[in-house]
Scaffold this motif. Structure first.
Motif: not given
Ligand code: ASP
Length: 455
Positions: A306-319, A351-366
């Motif tokens: 347990x304890x994962x966070x996922x960032x979902x990113x969409x970009x038309x024509x990403x490929x 992008x799936x990561x353990x939640x502790x990796x992004x804790x306290x940094x989430x807003x800045x990363x986004x």
């Protein structure tokens, strides 16, 4: 020659230590023994390593630490007393703790490692002294003397390759050798510990260094279960598993054997067996380079972490955009975030990561992703669990994924994500944390209790 490692619960009190030495002395090939610090004696007990961390916290907060120190000394005093040993070691323990506190209190990271090392270091000395007193020639060897040279990163040591040559010389000793696990010495002459649970790593390093025929890892269970026994009732014990399977399962939550301990072993293909100190005749689980695959053991085990966070990113024509993923990953790198999985589609990536990796940094990363990567949509999901179905056999067998998805569908579990690596050694499913235990139970039933679909 065998190298045997005994975990914390195996060396937690006098009675356990006697069991350990019976095992050690019953086989002449068990020449080199790695020991942990005294672990829990009962469910509510505190491990010596955790007591040492509390002592460290008191010291650096300038609080009165004497009673904490006394609690640690008392752990050893109880053992020494129950083994009717001479208590000379006790004053040495007390003086060593004082010495580290006095000399290192201005270097917190160094102090922590030095104190942490005491748990295994004192236990190894105590056990060697006791075995000698019982008439079995036994020698304590410190990691420095053994040649365990490590990188200088506190609490995160990695072995330096030159150690292996030095360790080979341990074969020349005639006595049984007792070596404390969990730490080595850096070129700068600092005591540096491996990550928590790192005595398994010491055992693996020594086993490789002396080219052992077998690395025996003694703990308090009779092997590795196919699934978490607190979730599945009486799960099967795995008889054989490969290094690669074990790595996947340990990483995804199987706590019996440290995942970093596999690396030294797998190069020289040294087999490992996980055995029970309390039931030494039980066969245990063998971890090897290869294993026999038949229709009943295609899947080695099921884990769910347990304890994962996922960032979902969409970009038309990403490929069509060259370098888009690199820009995203560069941002994660800037924030020192490591991620675990990255399933993608033509216009999206998760992008799936353990939640502790992004804790306290989430807003800045986004914010950075929005500013620098020109994404169409960006969302975050918390509370993701990762279900891992691991088995070398899967790449040859048709229908594994079908069996698993069938089991999950029957339990009404929504699959948020699915990823099967090219190696086909594991299939990963992203599910809601609330479904985690249900998912393990239902897939276990299908994979091992013959509930439908024979794979
Ligand atoms: N005593 C250390 C810990 O509790 C290392 C070990 O037992 O493997 O993490």
């Amino acid at each position: 020659m065998k190298v045997a490692k005994f975990g914390g619960s195996s060396v937690s009190n006098a009675e356990q230590i006697k069991k350990v030495l019976n095992i050690v002395n019953s086989d002449d090939n068990r020449k080199i023994i790695i020991v942990s610090a005294p672990g829990k004696r009962h469910a509510e007990d505190i491990k010596t390593t955790d007591l040492l961390i509390r002592l460290y916290e008191k010291v650096i907060q300038n609080l009165d630490y004497l009673s904490k120190k006394q609690e640690i000394v008392q752990r050893y005093a109880d053992i020494i007393d129950a083994l009717h040993m001479h208590d000379g070691l006790l004053s040495k323990i007390d003086q060593t703790l004082d010495y580290y506190i006095f000399t290192l209190k201005d270097k917190p990271n160094r102090l922590l490692d030095a104190l942490l090392s005491c748990g295994e270091n004192f236990n190894a000395q105590l056990i060697a002294e006791y075995n000698n007193s019982q008439g079995v020639p036994t020698r304590y060897i410190s990691p420095g003397e053994a040649g365990i040279q490590v990188t200088d990163l506190p609490q995160n040591a990695q072995i330096l390759d030159q150690s292996y040559e030095a360790l080979y010389k341990l074969r020349n000793y005639k006595e049984k050798l007792i070596i404390p696990g969990f730490f080595g010495v850096s070129r700068q002459n600092h005591i540096v510990t491996f990550p928590r649970g790192g005595s398994d790593i010491t055992g693996a390093i020594v086993a490789r260094g002396v080219r052992a025929d077998l690395y025996e890892n003694f703990t308090d269970v009779s092997g590795i279960f196919r699934a978490n026994p607190t979730i599945v009732k009486n799960p099967e014990v795995i008889d054989e598993i490969t290094y690669r399977e074990m790595r996947e399962l340990s990483y995804a939550g199987f706590g019996v054997f440290h995942d970093e301990a596999l690396q030294p072993l797998h190069k020289d293909r040294i087999p490992v067996v996980i055995k029970n100190t309390n039931k030494p005749d039980d066969i245990g689980t063998f971890i090897r380079h290869d294993r026999e695959i038949n229709s009943n053991n295609v899947i080695s085990g099921i884990s769910c972490d347990k304890g994962f966070t996922v960032l979902n990113i969409k970009k038309y024509l990403m490929n069509r955009q060259v370098g888009f993923t690199r820009k995203i990953l560069a941002i994660l790198e800037d924030y020192n975030i490591s991620f675990d999985h990255m399933p993608s589609g033509i216009d999206n990536i998760s992008i799936i990561m353990r939640s502790k990796e992004i804790q306290n940094k989430e807003e800045r990363v986004l914010n950075d992703i929005r500013e620098k990567c020109d994404v169409d949509e960006l969302s975050v999901e918390h509370d993701l669990a990762i279900l891992m179905i691991v088995g070398e056999g899967m790449h040859r067998i048709i229908g594994t994924a079908n069996t698993i998805t069938h089991a999950l569908a029957e339990s009404k579990i929504n699959l948020k994500m699915m990823n099967q690596g090219a190696s086909e050694i594991s299939i990963m499913f992203g599910i809601d944390v609330a479904d985690a235990d249900k998912a393990v139970k239902s897939t276990y039933e299908y994979c091992y209790n013959g509930k439908c679909l024979k794979i």
